[in-house]
Design a protein around this motif. Sequence first.
Motif, PDB file in Angstrom:
ATOM      1  N   VAL A  24       0.831  -1.204   0.000  1.00 48.47           N
ATOM      2  CA  VAL A  24       0.000   0.000   0.000  1.00 48.47           C
ATOM      3  C   VAL A  24       0.866   1.256   0.000  1.00 48.47           C
ATOM      4  N   ARG A  25       1.911   1.262   0.814  1.00 42.03           N
ATOM      5  CA  ARG A  25       2.778   2.442   0.919  1.00 42.03           C
ATOM      6  C   ARG A  25       3.408   2.794  -0.423  1.00 42.03           C
ATOM      7  N   ILE A  26       3.820   1.798  -1.176  1.00 38.58           N
ATOM      8  CA  ILE A  26       4.438   2.017  -2.481  1.00 38.58           C
ATOM      9  C   ILE A  26       3.379   2.407  -3.508  1.00 38.58           C
ATOM     10  N   THR A  28       2.063   6.106  -3.742  1.00 37.94           N
ATOM     11  CA  THR A  28       2.916   7.128  -4.351  1.00 37.94           C
ATOM     12  C   THR A  28       2.602   7.321  -5.834  1.00 37.94           C
ATOM     13  N   GLU A  29       1.782   6.437  -6.419  1.00 37.66           N
ATOM     14  CA  GLU A  29       1.359   6.614  -7.809  1.00 37.66           C
ATOM     15  C   GLU A  29       0.351   7.754  -7.941  1.00 37.66           C
ATOM     16  N   ILE A  30      -0.308   8.130  -6.858  1.00 37.66           N
ATOM     17  CA  ILE A  30      -1.273   9.226  -6.887  1.00 37.66           C
ATOM     18  C   ILE A  30      -0.499  10.532  -6.950  1.00 37.66           C
ATOM     19  N   PHE A  31      -0.839  11.383  -7.914  1.00 40.28           N
ATOM     20  CA  PHE A  31      -0.150  12.656  -8.108  1.00 40.28           C
ATOM     21  C   PHE A  31      -0.341  13.536  -6.873  1.00 40.28           C
ATOM     22  N   GLU A  76       4.019  11.124   2.703  1.00 38.48           N
ATOM     23  CA  GLU A  76       2.562  11.210   2.845  1.00 38.48           C
ATOM     24  C   GLU A  76       1.929   9.822   2.819  1.00 38.48           C
ATOM     25  N   ALA A  77       2.474   8.911   1.985  1.00 37.84           N
ATOM     26  CA  ALA A  77       1.938   7.545   1.921  1.00 37.84           C
ATOM     27  C   ALA A  77       2.097   6.843   3.267  1.00 37.84           C
ATOM     28  N   THR A  78       3.247   7.048   3.917  1.00 33.45           N
ATOM     29  CA  THR A  78       3.476   6.464   5.243  1.00 33.45           C
ATOM     30  C   THR A  78       2.496   7.047   6.259  1.00 33.45           C
ATOM     31  N   GLN A  79       2.245   8.364   6.187  1.00 31.71           N
ATOM     32  CA  GLN A  79       1.297   9.007   7.100  1.00 31.71           C
ATOM     33  C   GLN A  79      -0.118   8.455   6.908  1.00 31.71           C
ATOM     34  N   VAL A  80      -0.520   8.253   5.655  1.00 27.58           N
ATOM     35  CA  VAL A  80      -1.857   7.718   5.377  1.00 27.58           C
ATOM     36  C   VAL A  80      -1.992   6.311   5.944  1.00 27.58           C
TER      37      VAL A  80
END
Length: 118
Positions: free
Chosen positions: A17-19, A22-25, A31-35
């Motif tokens: 999920v974390r990786i 990061t595909e989302i602009f 931010e991915a880690t925070q989510v």
Amino acid sequence: MSHLLVLGTRLVPNERVRIALTEIFGIGPKEATQVCYRLGLSENVKVNELTKYQIDRLERIIGQGQNYVVRWELERVKRVDIERLIFISCYRGIRHQDGLPLRGQRTYTNARTCRRKL
């Protein structure tokens, strides 16, 4: 292999999920880690292991949260910033307007794509 669509971006099912986020602009590694932390997910969980409830929460956190500026909002903010620079006729605005490099790069031998006649 069906892709998961989150905020108009297809996420690969077999990625963590974390990786994949990061595909989302507008979403980077931090931010991915925070989510993931806000969702209460381990960073090693794969996208295809998410439940429908987790996917809905993920879209709510990213899409409606004031903490993240993503996709069309980010593109609009960037466009408004460039228009402001052009309007006030600062150096960077003039370079944007003329289609030249902004940050001191040479143009004599390089920068062919931005020097191209429109």
